[in-house]
Design an enzyme around this catalytic site. Structure first.
Site, mmCIF file in Angstrom:
data_model
loop_
_atom_site.group_PDB
_atom_site.id
_atom_site.type_symbol
_atom_site.label_atom_id
_atom_site.label_comp_id
_atom_site.label_asym_id
_atom_site.label_seq_id
_atom_site.Cartn_x
_atom_site.Cartn_y
_atom_site.Cartn_z
ATOM 1 N N LYS A 192 -103.641 -6.008 28.995
ATOM 2 C CA LYS A 192 -103.679 -7.419 29.398
ATOM 3 C C LYS A 192 -104.089 -7.515 30.874
ATOM 4 O O LYS A 192 -104.965 -8.279 31.230
ATOM 5 C CB LYS A 192 -102.313 -8.062 29.147
ATOM 6 N N GLU A 198 -100.990 4.102 33.144
ATOM 7 C CA GLU A 198 -101.121 5.019 32.001
ATOM 8 C C GLU A 198 -102.448 4.755 31.261
ATOM 9 O O GLU A 198 -103.192 5.683 30.929
ATOM 10 C CB GLU A 198 -99.961 4.829 31.013
ATOM 11 N N ARG A 252 -96.345 -8.261 24.289
ATOM 12 C CA ARG A 252 -95.707 -7.879 23.022
ATOM 13 C C ARG A 252 -95.988 -8.878 21.900
ATOM 14 O O ARG A 252 -95.498 -8.710 20.788
ATOM 15 C CB ARG A 252 -94.211 -7.663 23.222
HETATM 16 O O1 F6P Z 1 -94.387 -2.497 31.440
HETATM 17 C C1 F6P Z 1 -94.218 -3.397 30.409
HETATM 18 C C2 F6P Z 1 -95.504 -4.055 30.020
HETATM 19 O O2 F6P Z 1 -95.866 -4.999 30.974
HETATM 20 C C3 F6P Z 1 -95.415 -4.673 28.647
HETATM 21 O O3 F6P Z 1 -94.814 -5.911 28.638
HETATM 22 C C4 F6P Z 1 -96.824 -4.672 28.213
HETATM 23 O O4 F6P Z 1 -96.947 -4.832 26.834
HETATM 24 C C5 F6P Z 1 -97.250 -3.305 28.704
HETATM 25 O O5 F6P Z 1 -96.567 -3.129 29.921
HETATM 26 C C6 F6P Z 1 -98.721 -3.097 28.882
HETATM 27 O O6 F6P Z 1 -99.285 -3.951 29.806
HETATM 28 P P1 F6P Z 1 -100.836 -4.166 29.885
HETATM 29 O O7 F6P Z 1 -101.281 -4.704 28.587
HETATM 30 O O8 F6P Z 1 -101.063 -5.142 31.009
HETATM 31 O O9 F6P Z 1 -101.467 -2.833 30.171
#
Ligand code: F6P
Length: 504
Positions: A192, A198, A252
């Site tokens: 997002k 990661e 989520r």
């Molecule tokens: O660290 C938690 C979180 O923000 C989750 O709520 C989310 O789904 C995940 O990390 C991944 O975030 P992104 O889609 O921004 O990489």
């Protein structure tokens, strides 16, 4: 004058505590009263709460709690695209992705979905050359939904072989590399924010793997799935391969958005659309049904009963369906990241909120953890989930044994078995609900997931907490960044760990 929330909780606390056996003996219509069903065209899902301690009286008190919590108004705000996440001043518009919500948001979602449909179709038709594999890198909400849906719905002859990689541990990515041919592999980068360390590290390594294996234009093999398309452009992805989604869609809750790209790639567009339609049917049911007949609301009543009135600290989900083996992982994020809060929306101490969600698949779990459920000291409300139609083509004995075991466990937990030998005594009176799908197709799957989303929302409204923020995950990330930067001192234990690992 209507009750306050505190008065409603106080009234609930005064209720007697009959056993399940007594409840069944007292009411011959108990199964009918405590069972609901949603029709989804040719299939449907049956929800049976008769083996929980819910009663007519308790349901009436919970309805009063929902009213005292302005549940109807909060639900209108949710579907109306208003701010329901006050700490981040955001709406939560995942239902608009399924076509149920504020008109402008539904239209915007439709336009973005059309864009994704075109790209999915083009890939299936060979516009990006031969595509046999997709490595989808993402984490949390950007991975758990796709992994679950692809595993559940994409088993029979998937159009593309999808590997969802979330862990920063390179072992996970190496496993995907070993299963894919770089010449026919696309990389989906799902984030997002398009900043998560990661995911971005995994994305870089995936591109390097392509380059090292003779792919001349690795970024040309990337599809970016994000609410911040400008970040993907900066990262080097061509605009035609960026699939955006709205910022008002929480991580989520995002498998319905472009984050669901690997699902559509694996199962095809028609089934992806059927998944959205199933979720939309549950949205309409949740939006338009009042009181106990509202299935997600009734599930939330049961959850809050065991959490607040019986002190249960966990709830367990056992899918008697191999295709749903990842459901407990998915629900852990949905429920614990949403409702794992300790203050109300007003910042006051809240009392107990989300139980710890855990679970597994039947019948495997019976041979591992069910001992504690039958004879341990914890009371754990359980959801059993199964499908009447089998997912396999083998001898029908497989599915019969699976379903028989599912139903037998609910019956045994409730009835127990008295013995003079304390080691062989089963106390019984242990609650469970059964969610029985006619068939686990894409429509049913969509409805099942939307049911859980709304269940979480309904519980949050009655608990007076915000289910849509997740500040609790930030502190650990902050400390990791400080460690990476260097120059900071930490506690003695952490310092020692850093030193022995060569990081300090
Ligand atoms: O660290 C938690 C979180 O923000 C989750 O709520 C989310 O789904 C995940 O990390 C991944 O975030 P992104 O889609 O921004 O990489």
């Amino acid at each position: 004058m209507s009750m306050t929330r505190d008065e409603a909780w106080n009234a609930l606390a005064l209720h007697p505590d009959p056993t399940l056996e007594e409840l069944f003996a007292a009411d011959p219509d108990r199964v009918d009263k405590l069972t609901g069903r949603i029709e989804l065209g040719e299939v449907g899902i049956r929800f049976d709460w008769s083996k929980t301690h819910l009663t007519d009286e308790l349901l009436a008190e919970f309805e009063a709690l929902a009213e005292a919590s302005d549940f109807g108004e909060m639900r209108d705000r949710l579907f109306g695209g208003e701010v329901v996440n006050p700490t981040e001043n955001r709406a939560a518009e995942h239902s608009a992705l399924r076509g149920v919500g504020q008109d402008a948001s539904v239209e915007e979602a439709e336009a973005l979905r059309e864009r994704m449909k075109l790209l999915v179709g083009a890939i299936h038709e060979g516009a990006l050359g031969e595509v046999k594999h997709l490595i989808h890198v993402g984490i949390g909400g950007s991975a758990l939904g796709p992994a679950l849906a692809v595993d559940a719905l994409g088993r029979d002859d998937p159009k593309v072989d999808v590997h969802v990689v979330s862990n920063i541990d390179g072992v996970a990515l190496e496993e995907a590399f070993a299963a894919c041919d770089p010449a026919t592999t696309l990389i989906a980068v799902a984030s997002k924010t398009f900043t998560t360390i990661e995911t971005m590290t995994n994305a870089h390594s995936a591109l390097k793997w392509l380059a090292d294996n003779g792919v001349s234009d690795p970024t040309g093999r990337v599809i970016a799935l994000t609410a911040y398309p400008e970040k993907a452009v900066e990262w080097g992805v061509d605009e035609t391969r960026i699939l955006p989604f709205a910022e008002s869609v929480g991580g989520r809750y995002s498998l319905w958005s472009s984050i669901g790209f690997p699902i559509a790639i694996a199962i095809g567009w028609d089934d992806f659309q059927a998944m959205l339609d199933g979720a939309a049917a549950m949205d309409r049911h949740f939006r338009d049904t009042d009181g106990r007949a509202n299935l997600p609301l009734r599930a939330a009543f049961s959850d809050l009963f065991y959490l607040r009135l019986r002190g249960c600290q966990t709830r367990a989900v056992f899918a008697y369906d191999e295709r749903l083996r990842l459901l407990p992982d998915y629900l852990q994020q949905l429920e614990m990241e949403s409702n794992g809060k300790r203050v109300t929306v007003h910042g006051e101490p809240s009392g107990p909120t989300a139980p710890i969600t855990w679970g597994g698949v039947g019948t495997d779990a019976q041979h591992a953890v069910f001992q504690l459920l039958h004879q341990g000291t914890h009371m754990v409300p359980i959801d059993f989930i199964a499908s009447i139609e089998p997912g396999d083509m083998l001898d029908s004995a497989h599915h019969h044994i699976l379903l028989m075991n599912c139903f037998a466990q609910g019956a045994a937990l409730m009835a127990g078995k008295q013995s003079d030998d304390p080691h062989r005594n089963y106390p019984g009176n242990r609650p469970s609900a059964t969610i029985l799908c006619d068939d686990l197709d894409a429509t049913t799957f969509g409805a099942l997931i939307a049911f859980h989303e709304h269940r979480v929302f309904a519980a949050a409204v009655m608990l007076d907490i915000n289910p849509f923020d997740q500040f609790g995950v930030e502190l650990g990330k902050e400390i990791a960044r400080k460690i990476e930067k260097g120059g900071e001192r930490f506690d003695a234990s952490t310092e020692a760990l850093l030193k022995v690992s060569g990081l300090g």
